[in-house]
Write a protein that holds these residues in place. Structure first.
Motif, PDB file in Angstrom:
ATOM      1  N   LEU A   1      -5.170  -2.221 -10.470  1.00 16.17           N
ATOM      2  CA  LEU A   1      -3.981  -1.978  -9.662  1.00 16.17           C
ATOM      3  C   LEU A   1      -4.267  -0.951  -8.565  1.00 16.17           C
ATOM      4  N   ARG A   2      -4.942   0.134  -8.926  1.00 17.02           N
ATOM      5  CA  ARG A   2      -5.298   1.147  -7.936  1.00 17.02           C
ATOM      6  C   ARG A   2      -6.210   0.546  -6.868  1.00 17.02           C
ATOM      7  N   PHE A   3      -7.145  -0.275  -7.304  1.00 19.23           N
ATOM      8  CA  PHE A   3      -8.062  -0.917  -6.368  1.00 19.23           C
ATOM      9  C   PHE A   3      -7.300  -1.806  -5.389  1.00 19.23           C
ATOM     10  N   MET A   4      -6.308  -2.562  -5.878  1.00 20.68           N
ATOM     11  CA  MET A   4      -5.561  -3.459  -5.003  1.00 20.68           C
ATOM     12  C   MET A   4      -4.700  -2.684  -4.021  1.00 20.68           C
ATOM     13  N   VAL A   5      -4.210  -1.511  -4.417  1.00 20.33           N
ATOM     14  CA  VAL A   5      -3.462  -0.672  -3.478  1.00 20.33           C
ATOM     15  C   VAL A   5      -4.353  -0.292  -2.298  1.00 20.33           C
ATOM     16  N   TRP A   6      -5.594   0.100  -2.586  1.00 14.17           N
ATOM     17  CA  TRP A   6      -6.505   0.466  -1.502  1.00 14.17           C
ATOM     18  C   TRP A   6      -6.931  -0.748  -0.675  1.00 14.17           C
ATOM     19  N   VAL A   7      -7.122  -1.885  -1.329  1.00 10.61           N
ATOM     20  CA  VAL A   7      -7.434  -3.113  -0.583  1.00 10.61           C
ATOM     21  C   VAL A   7      -6.289  -3.443   0.372  1.00 10.61           C
TER      22      VAL A   7
ATOM     23  N   ALA B   1       0.812  -1.224   0.000  1.00 11.84           N
ATOM     24  CA  ALA B   1       0.000   0.000   0.000  1.00 11.84           C
ATOM     25  C   ALA B   1       0.839   1.265   0.000  1.00 11.84           C
ATOM     26  N   PHE B   2       1.974   1.265   0.678  1.00 13.59           N
ATOM     27  CA  PHE B   2       2.767   2.486   0.837  1.00 13.59           C
ATOM     28  C   PHE B   2       4.148   2.286   0.223  1.00 13.59           C
ATOM     29  N   PRO B   3       4.653   3.261  -0.563  1.00 17.94           N
ATOM     30  CA  PRO B   3       4.084   4.602  -0.798  1.00 17.94           C
ATOM     31  C   PRO B   3       3.119   4.686  -1.980  1.00 17.94           C
ATOM     32  N   ALA B   4       2.736   3.542  -2.590  1.00 21.43           N
ATOM     33  CA  ALA B   4       1.884   3.578  -3.775  1.00 21.43           C
ATOM     34  C   ALA B   4       0.578   4.317  -3.520  1.00 21.43           C
ATOM     35  N   LEU B   5       0.086   4.252  -2.281  1.00 17.26           N
ATOM     36  CA  LEU B   5      -1.173   4.900  -1.941  1.00 17.26           C
ATOM     37  C   LEU B   5      -1.111   6.408  -2.159  1.00 17.26           C
ATOM     38  N   LEU B   6       0.060   7.003  -2.022  1.00 23.37           N
ATOM     39  CA  LEU B   6       0.208   8.448  -2.172  1.00 23.37           C
ATOM     40  C   LEU B   6       0.014   8.904  -3.618  1.00 23.37           C
ATOM     41  N   PHE B   7       0.140   7.966  -4.557  1.00 24.58           N
ATOM     42  CA  PHE B   7       0.050   8.325  -5.976  1.00 24.58           C
ATOM     43  C   PHE B   7      -1.129   7.652  -6.680  1.00 24.58           C
ATOM     44  N   ALA B   8      -1.850   6.783  -5.973  1.00 23.00           N
ATOM     45  CA  ALA B   8      -2.864   5.962  -6.635  1.00 23.00           C
ATOM     46  C   ALA B   8      -4.132   6.724  -6.964  1.00 23.00           C
ATOM     47  N   GLY B   9      -4.531   7.697  -6.151  1.00 25.62           N
ATOM     48  CA  GLY B   9      -5.820   8.329  -6.343  1.00 25.62           C
ATOM     49  C   GLY B   9      -6.933   7.458  -5.765  1.00 25.62           C
ATOM     50  N   ARG B  10      -8.158   7.903  -5.905  1.00 29.34           N
ATOM     51  CA  ARG B  10      -9.289   7.184  -5.341  1.00 29.34           C
ATOM     52  C   ARG B  10      -9.505   5.865  -6.083  1.00 29.34           C
ATOM     53  N   PRO B  11     -10.109   4.873  -5.396  1.00 29.77           N
ATOM     54  CA  PRO B  11     -10.241   3.544  -6.015  1.00 29.77           C
ATOM     55  C   PRO B  11     -11.230   3.475  -7.166  1.00 29.77           C
ATOM     56  N   GLY B  12     -12.115   4.441  -7.292  1.00 34.36           N
ATOM     57  CA  GLY B  12     -13.059   4.432  -8.399  1.00 34.36           C
ATOM     58  C   GLY B  12     -14.314   3.614  -8.148  1.00 34.36           C
TER      59      GLY B  12
END
Length: 293
Positions: free
Chosen positions: A169-175, A44-55
């Motif tokens: 990918l963004r969704f998995m970062v938030w998961v 999740a980190f630091p990818a969460l800082l650049f991922a944006g909302r999960p949609g």
């Protein structure tokens, strides 16, 4: 499935198959819940800082985190630490394909065709053959924990299919971000204060499961689930024990017996049969109408 998507699904099974050998290494240096929590924290980190909302709605992120992040991996790693060997674990976990189909039919109204039933029957025959050859050497409690992990994964597949995130990918970062806190809290309560001193192989194990298996693997998995029925995609995970046992043979020298090879053939043929559609014969073009003389 198209040939390109078929190759992607098989490649994902290879990544997840080797993952069991990697996790076995990691569990030699970390307690299971801490290992799972750190895994998702790293994903999740630091990818969460650049991922944006999960949609998608936050409830879908929380649902997949609860079923796959905490449920599947928490139960799986505790079961492995309790005595389930990596090879047998890779086999038992593939019961998720059956759970996925059952949940998808019951909750999503997906159709269960005769072709899928036959293909899954052949594949599960191969799994049964591996189970007989390998033997249930682990404790019953550890075995049941892995069965419960398979059920949690199957339910998570259906939740993710229902969520249909636009960016896997963004969704998995938030998961991963939603999964890490409860796992780390459970580790603190059940395993005691964390000890993060480990040899380099322990941290290499975490890097693999966090970035290759979790972010990369589940990103591809969600991408496939958005394009195909869950009951079409899920059977490809039956290939995971084939790659899991093969990688164990290459890395640890575990022998591959003829029953295991026969079982692998049954699994591959069953999965391919269940996941592909028969070609419809092309109809001959009608002959041009003859003009009256």
């Amino acid at each position: 499935m198209t040939p390109r998507h078929l190759a992607l699904a098989v490649g994902l099974a290879a990544v997840w198959g080797f993952n069991f050998v990697v996790m076995q290494v990691g569990l030699e240096h970390f307690p299971p819940l801490l290992y799972a929590g750190v895994r998702f924290a790293m994903a999740a980190f630091p990818a969460l800082l650049f991922a944006g909302r999960p949609g998608v709605a936050w409830r879908w992120v929380a649902g997949v985190a609860a079923t796959i992040g905490v449920g599947q991996f928490g139960l799986l790693l505790v079961g492995m630490r309790a005595g389930m060997p990596a090879g047998l674990t890779s086999l038992v976990l593939q019961m998720q394909a059956l759970f996925t189909v059952v949940f998808a039919v019951r909750l999503l109204g997906e159709r269960l065709t005769a072709r899928r039933v036959l293909g899954l029957t052949v594949a599960f025959g191969g799994l049964a053959l591996v189970a007989v050859d390998f033997g249930l050497s682990g404790p019953l409690g550890a075995f049941l924990l892995c069965v419960a992990a398979a059920a949690a994964w199957g339910l998570g597949n259906v939740v993710q299919r229902r969520a249909a995130p636009p960016d896997s990918l963004r969704f998995m970062v938030w998961v991963s971000a939603f999964s890490a806190p409860p796992l780390l809290l459970l580790s603190l309560v059940l395993e005691g204060p964390p000890v993060l001193t480990s040899p380099v192989e322990g941290w290499l194990s975490l890097l693999y499961v966090a970035f290759v298996s979790t972010l990369g693997g589940f990103g591809v998995w969600g991408w496939l689930l958005r394009r195909y029925d869950a009951s079409t995609v899920a059977p490809y995970t039956l290939l995971v024990p084939v790659f899991g046992m093969s990688s164990a043979a290459l890395v640890t020298g575990e022998p591959l017996s003829w029953p295991k090879l026969l079982a692998a053939a049954l699994i591959v043929s069953g999965v391919l049969y269940a996941g592909t559609r028969p070609r419809r014969p092309s109809l001959p073009e009608p002959a041009p109408a003859r003009r009256p003389s």
